[in-house]
Design a protein around this motif. Structure first.
Motif, PDB file in Angstrom:
ATOM      1  N   GLY A 246      -2.710   0.489  -9.804  1.00  0.00           N
ATOM      2  CA  GLY A 246      -3.477   0.677  -8.322  1.00  0.00           C
ATOM      3  C   GLY A 246      -3.581   2.215  -7.359  1.00  0.00           C
TER       4      GLY A 246
ATOM      5  N   SER B 142       0.898  -1.222   0.053  1.00  0.00           N
ATOM      6  CA  SER B 142      -0.088   0.366   0.106  1.00  0.00           C
ATOM      7  C   SER B 142       1.232   0.976   0.118  1.00  0.00           C
ATOM      8  CB  SER B 142      -0.900  -0.015   1.024  1.00  0.00           C
ATOM      9  OG  SER B 142      -1.450  -1.454   1.105  1.00  0.00           O
TER      10      SER B 142
ATOM     11  N   GLY C 224      -3.039   3.760  -2.512  1.00  0.00           N
ATOM     12  CA  GLY C 224      -3.638   2.603  -3.418  1.00  0.00           C
ATOM     13  C   GLY C 224      -1.994   1.431  -2.916  1.00  0.00           C
ATOM     14  N   LYS C 225      -3.152   0.364  -3.682  1.00  0.00           N
ATOM     15  CA  LYS C 225      -2.660  -0.613  -3.536  1.00  0.00           C
ATOM     16  C   LYS C 225      -2.001  -1.263  -4.448  1.00  0.00           C
ATOM     17  CE  LYS C 225      -3.124  -5.173  -1.193  1.00  0.00           C
ATOM     18  NZ  LYS C 225      -3.370  -4.601   0.365  1.00  0.00           N
TER      19      LYS C 225
ATOM     20  N   ASP D 268      -3.611  -0.553   3.659  1.00  0.00           N
ATOM     21  CA  ASP D 268      -4.362   0.343   2.670  1.00  0.00           C
ATOM     22  C   ASP D 268      -4.756   0.987   3.435  1.00  0.00           C
ATOM     23  OD1 ASP D 268      -4.611   0.138   0.202  1.00  0.00           O
ATOM     24  OD2 ASP D 268      -6.297   0.134  -0.184  1.00  0.00           O
TER      25      ASP D 268
ATOM     26  N   ARG E 266      -1.329  -2.896  -7.953  1.00  0.00           N
ATOM     27  CA  ARG E 266      -1.783  -3.946  -8.320  1.00  0.00           C
ATOM     28  C   ARG E 266      -0.327  -4.892  -8.936  1.00  0.00           C
ATOM     29  NH1 ARG E 266      -5.458  -2.863 -12.194  1.00  0.00           N
ATOM     30  NH2 ARG E 266      -5.672  -0.840 -11.453  1.00  0.00           N
TER      31      ARG E 266
END
Ligand code: GDP
Length: 471
Positions: free
Chosen positions: A311, A277, A285-286, A328, A288
């Motif tokens: 992400g 995160s 955001g995380k 997060d 991706r």
């Protein structure tokens, strides 16, 4: 003293010379530290204060010496328009043997990695001091060395001088690339002497600035330039701690119709991992997906690595600082708090320096230095203004000329004024309406004059608190 390899008594002596009586157990405020560092020729990086960052919930600690590993240098190319910044970056990328071997198409992710003698160098893809200073203004200190490109057939020009001022104001060392040496009119000696006349002494002139003759066209000297960059970075002893939560800066960001927000990140410290995160400016955001400049998916990226990530929930600004955080929820909280704070700040803006406010700021001990940028129509008058103004320094406030130039006040001046807290003085030059608008938005004062004596008078009066407020 420990960190700067000097002694405590040297520091105390220097402080005494500056009129500050301090003992060895005393705390110094930020302004004093900056002045002291300047006096002693030490670079200081003033970032967010540790407590402030910790308050937000971001992991913040001094890396222990034993955790630090050498890292690659990060370079920005600067110089006058048409002196070959873009061509030089292209030539450098072409020299990169590993990229040629792999034969892959390189993806544009805001920075290029080059390998020479088994060592990595990172070049920021956007050349110019504008990008450099715009990033710094957002808090990102992502350049270790500035490569100043000067065309050997054109020598030192206004943006060369701007670049020098920006690099100096940032305390970033320079290497001069004297470009276009393949051209018939090339004269590197003229470049060196013009640089010397502007306070940049290259090694042949007894100074310590490395200069390298190159041709971006033929490729001559490029390898030498890269080797000199490595040499200079060795002196800087660049290190980072791969074993901590990543932090760095946003190089570029855009909204992709299919993928959503896409951000190029440059990791400066720690290791960024897929699935982590992050907070970037006011976005969170995380991660991706994370890819490198070859478009390959990465699971992790260590210090001095540029990656593209998917992400984030929004598009951050180029130059925003990013931090990896533990989860997060925390990332979202920090981003939301920053958005709130930003809104308050925008409302409360209007706090930067003006000559009218100078005296009260001196009185309150907020200001010890009056930073000025001087622009004029001819070199002669600019020189005269500078020497008269410098004489006004007294024991309470020092007049410091951050940058001078011939020509009208431009956007670069405004940005430099913003990052250095300067007032801009124009002599027989006026800013365009567009530039005035930017100055107003950024809260930078531009004062224009037609008589040199009036400038000296105003600054002198401002320092005494006797400036007519009806300017
Ligand atoms: P920038 O504005 O500083 O990015 O400059 P560019 O890289 O766009 O170069 C400006 C012009 O100079 C272009 O026409 C280049 O082809 C040319 N140029 C750049 N480097 C060299 C060089 O080493 N030799 C010669 N002869 N021309 C060069």
């Amino acid at each position: 003293a420990e960190q700067t390899k000097t002694t405590a008594s040297q520091i105390i002596m220097t402080l005494m010379k500056m009129g500050v009586m301090a003992n060895i157990n005393q705390n110094l405020d930020e302004d004093t530290v900056v002045l002291l560092a300047e006096e002693m020729g030490i670079q200081v990086a003033i970032g967010k204060v540790k407590e402030e960052v910790e308050e937000e919930g971001i992991e913040s600690f001094e890396d222990k010496e034993e955790d630090l590993k050498p890292r690659a240098p990060i370079i920005t190319v600067m110089g006058h328009v048409d002196h070959g910044k873009t061509s030089l970056l292209d030539a450098i990328r072409k020299t990169n043997v590993t990229a040629q071997e792999s034969g892959g198409i390189t993806q544009h992710i805001g920075a290029s990695e080059v390998e020479i003698n088994g060592q990595k160098i990172v070049f920021l893809d956007t050349p110019g001091h504008e990008a450099f200073t715009a990033m710094r203004a957002r808090g990102a200190h992502a350049t270790d060395i500035a490569v100043l490109v000067v065309a050997a057939d054109d020598s030192v020009k206004p943006q060369t001088l701007e670049s020098i001022s920006h690099a100096k104001a940032a305390g970033v060392p320079m290497i001069v690339a004297i470009n276009k040496i393949d051209k018939p009119g090339a004269n590197p000696d003229v470049v060196k002497s013009d640089l010397a006349n502007n306070g940049v002494l290259v090694e042949d002139w007894g100074g310590d600035v490395i200069s390298v003759p190159v041709s971006a066209k033929t490729g001559e000297g490029i390898v030498n330039l890269l080797e000199m960059i490595l040499l200079q970075s060795e002196v800087l002893e660049l290190k980072a701690n791969p074993n901590r939560l990543a932090l760095g800066t946003v190089l570029e960001a855009r909204l992709d119709k299919a993928k959503g927000p896409v951000a190029s990140l440059l990791v400066l410290n720690g290791t960024l991992k897929a699935g982590m995160s992050i907070v970037a400016g006011t976005c969170s955001g995380k991660i991706r997906r994370m890819t490198n400049h070859k478009g390959e998916t990465l699971r992790q990226a260590g210090p001095a690595t540029a990656v593209e990530v998917l992400g984030l929930t929004e598009v951050p600004h180029a130059g925003d600082v990013f931090n990896a955080v533990k989860d997060d929820r925390l990332a979202r909280e920090i981003a939301e708090n920053r958005q709130l704070k930003l809104r308050e700040e925008v409302l409360a803006r209007n706090s930067s320096t003006t000559l009218e406010e100078l005296f009260s700021q001196i009185q309150e001990g907020e200001v010890k230095e009056l930073n000025l940028i001087i622009k004029g129509d001819v070199q002669g008058s600019v020189g005269a203004i500078v020497s008269s103004l410098e004489k006004l320094s007294n024991d309470k406030v020092r007049v410091k000329i951050v940058h001078t130039g011939v020509g009208t006040v431009n956007e670069s001046d405004i940005m430099l004024a913003g990052t250095s807290g300067s007032i801009i003085i124009g002599f027989n030059v006026r800013p365009s309406t567009a530039v005035s608008a930017i100055a107003e938005r950024e809260g930078i004062q531009i004062r224009t004059y037609r008589v040199i004596y009036d400038i000296i008078d105003d600054v002198e009066n401002a320092m005494k608190g006797m400036l007519d407020p009806e300017f």
